[in-house]
Design an enzyme around this catalytic site. Structure first.
Site, mmCIF file in Angstrom:
data_model
loop_
_atom_site.group_PDB
_atom_site.id
_atom_site.type_symbol
_atom_site.label_atom_id
_atom_site.label_comp_id
_atom_site.label_asym_id
_atom_site.label_seq_id
_atom_site.Cartn_x
_atom_site.Cartn_y
_atom_site.Cartn_z
ATOM 1 N N LYS A 152 1.003 -1.623 -0.239
ATOM 2 C CA LYS A 152 0.105 0.078 0.385
ATOM 3 C C LYS A 152 0.784 1.272 -0.020
ATOM 4 O O LYS A 152 1.331 1.458 0.832
ATOM 5 C CB LYS A 152 -0.780 0.248 1.093
ATOM 6 N N GLU A 160 9.043 1.721 11.080
ATOM 7 C CA GLU A 160 10.533 2.407 10.849
ATOM 8 C C GLU A 160 9.265 3.759 10.869
ATOM 9 O O GLU A 160 9.128 4.223 10.016
ATOM 10 C CB GLU A 160 11.023 1.925 9.483
ATOM 11 N N CYS A 163 13.971 10.429 6.789
ATOM 12 C CA CYS A 163 14.082 10.636 8.457
ATOM 13 C C CYS A 163 14.853 10.472 9.325
ATOM 14 O O CYS A 163 15.413 10.460 11.133
ATOM 15 C CB CYS A 163 13.424 8.726 8.781
ATOM 16 N N GLU A 192 9.232 16.648 15.012
ATOM 17 C CA GLU A 192 9.830 16.445 13.055
ATOM 18 C C GLU A 192 9.555 17.621 12.579
ATOM 19 O O GLU A 192 7.431 16.956 12.239
ATOM 20 C CB GLU A 192 9.495 15.081 13.178
#
Ligand code: NAD
Length: 502
Positions: free
Chosen positions: A190, A265, A299, A396
């Site tokens: 997906k 992750e 990331c 973040e």
């Protein structure tokens, strides 16, 4: 070297194929969503529609999961050497379409060509690395006990779901899917709804290279519908997820009722710690590269710059100078370093931190504004005079935005480095080996680079601690996730068996 105009003309050719839409791919066939619904994917350069995308939901996920389940025994039982050859053939086919992949990725994500031109090579590397490990994936150990030999082996867990984010979708899809296939699992993928195009190219490339139908299925759609249905589907034995930490929490909850094995992750707020004794020119280059490449939508970006107080002003001045020289522009311009962020919603999020920074008392040393009137560009930004309690130091932001915090002592640097929710990556710059050893052993981060930017080595583990994730990829770690360990104990003596009931 090709110019922007050359590349735009070439890209136009590649984009014509999407006039039929970005379809799902189930059981070896391209198909629209069962509901017939579609949504648009647009380019963050100018918001122009690139394609209508099949909007899959639970019905499409079910069809894909059934296809993956049906294909599983054949794929599991295929000789490892044959799987290896097929995965190498996929790598070859990826390389053969490298330019199409790169140009499509640039337009769908806004990432600059100077980085995306390597996306296919890196994706192919992921396939080759795991292709070579496919023949030994089932191997285990012999463990000798008293009167007993234990033989361990590994077997693929079954059909797996893979859910990926929008930032570098091609590379990340290959990074997850290649080890799953090498392990003998079948896949339902997906992709992220904001940049689905190269995932569609990828499954098509894999089947053109000979991958049997049903081994790899792709269903587009939104997280709350298609993604959720994938997590909840009983035929899917594990979910490998890359995305935000809050989404990771949903993934765990959604998989609970079917006891899904889950690999997460997630996000990061990664420190680059610069001591005064470091090679400061190299440290500055690395820090700038790690936050301003890939538009900061990375990331492992070095989004917190912790600098020893004695060099704070001179070091941050170096970063400002470099940031102001970075070329911003169209992602297909070979000279561009920073392209537009993925979408207007994300642009607004990143821009909102400029007001937050000012309100909290930080200084915007450079950037701090949008670039251009249309499109989702943000100027490379440095916040100085930040303290660790500010939101710009804790959250973040996922853009070309760096927060610089001074420290006085090694102890203080460690305290700041570790006092965020995340623990994905860290970077340490010092000439003192003993300090580097001491410091890195105490850092809360799954991956740390000393005197280096993020240089990936595929056999090394990749993943994070704390809110940055659960589990590791890379090397054999990926097989630990995609495979079940089986132990068989053989008696080697006629040992005494307890007698119950006479
Ligand atoms: P996201 O979490 O919003 O979406 C990721 C994927 O999850 C998408 O495909 C989305 O459709 C799907 N999703 C959303 N809600 C879902 C649900 N309830 N159930 C199932 N699936 C759902 O993340 P994003 O905004 O696409 O990507 C950016 C994030 O990804 C950042 O936080 C970044 O740090 C992280 N990331 C982490 C790594 C890593 O290796 N640690 C790598 C790249 C990106």
């Amino acid at each position: 070297m090709a110019t922007l105009d050359d590349n735009l003309a070439t890209a136009k050719g590649y984009m014509t194929r999407w006039s039929d839409g970005c379809l799902n791919h189930i059981g070896g066939k391209a198909m629209p969503a069962a509901s017939g619904k579609t949504f648009a994917t647009v380019s963050p350069v100018d918001m122009a529609e690139l394609a209508q995308v099949a909007e899959g939901d639970a019905a499409d996920i079910d069809a894909a999961a059934q296809a993956a389940k049906a294909a599983f025994p054949g794929w599991r039982d295929m000789a490892g050497a044959k799987r290896r050859d097929l995965l190498h053939a996929i790598a070859d086919a990826i390389e053969a379409r490298a330019e199409e992949i790169a140009f499509t990725e640039c337009l769908d994500t806004g990432q600059a060509l100077r980085f995306m031109s390597k996306a296919a090579i890196r994706g192919a590397d992921n396939f080759r690395f795991y292709a070579d490990r496919a023949p030994e994936a089932q191997d285990g150990q012999s463990l000798y006990g008293p009167g007993q030999i234990n033989i361990t082996s590994r077997t693929p867990i079954g059909p797996v779901g893979i859910i990926t984010p929008w930032n570098t979708p091609f590379m990340l899809s290959t990074w997850k899917i290649a080890p799953a296939l090498a392990a003998g699992c079948t896949v339902v993928h997906k992709p992220a709804e904001l940049s689905p195009l190269t995932a569609r190219l990828l499954v098509e490339i894999a089947e053109s290279a000979g991958l049997p139908a049903g081994v790899w299925n792709t269903v587009n759609g939104f997280g709350e519908t298609a993604g959720r249905a994938l997590c909840e589907h009983p035929a899917i034995k594990a979910i490998a997820f890359i995305g935000e930490s809050t989404t990771g929490q949903h993934i765990l909850r959604q998989g609970a009722s079917t006891l899904k094995r889950t690999h997460l992750e997630l996000g990061g707020k990664n420190p680059v710690v610069v001591f005064a004794d470091a090679d400061l020119d190299r440290a500055a280059d690395a820090a700038v590269f790690m936050i301003y490449s890939l538009n900061g939508e990375r990331c492992t970006s070095s989004s917190r710059l912790l600098v020893e107080a004695s060099i704070y002003d001179s070091f941050t001045a170096k970063v400002v100078e470099k940031a102001e020289n970075i070329r911003i522009g169209h992602p297909l311009d070979p000279q561009t370093t920073i392209g537009p962020l993925i979408a207007p919603g994300h642009l607004d999020k990143v821009l909102s931190y400029f007001d937050i920074a000012k309100a909290d008392g930080a200084t915007i040393a450079t950037g701090g504004a949008r670039w251009g009137d249309t499109g989702c560009w943000v100027k490379p930004t440095l916040f100085t005079h930040a303290t660790n309690d500010m939101r710009i130091a804790q959250e973040e932001i996922f853009g070309p935005v760096l927060t610089a915090i001074p420290f006085d002592t090694e102890e203080k640097a460690l305290e700041i480095a570790n006092s965020v929710d995340y623990g994905l990556a860290g970077y340490v710059w010092t000439a003192d080996v003993t300090r580097a050893m001491r410091f890195t052993q105490a850092m809360d981060a799954g991956m740390i680079w000393v005197n280096s930017e993020n240089l990936r080595h595929l056999p090394a583990p990749f993943g994070g601690m704390k809110s940055s994730g659960i589990g590791r990829d890379g090397g054999d770690w990926s097989f630990d996730f995609y495979m079940e360990a089986r132990n068989v104990a053989f008696a080697t003596t006629a040992h005494k068996i307890p007698k119950l009931g006479g």
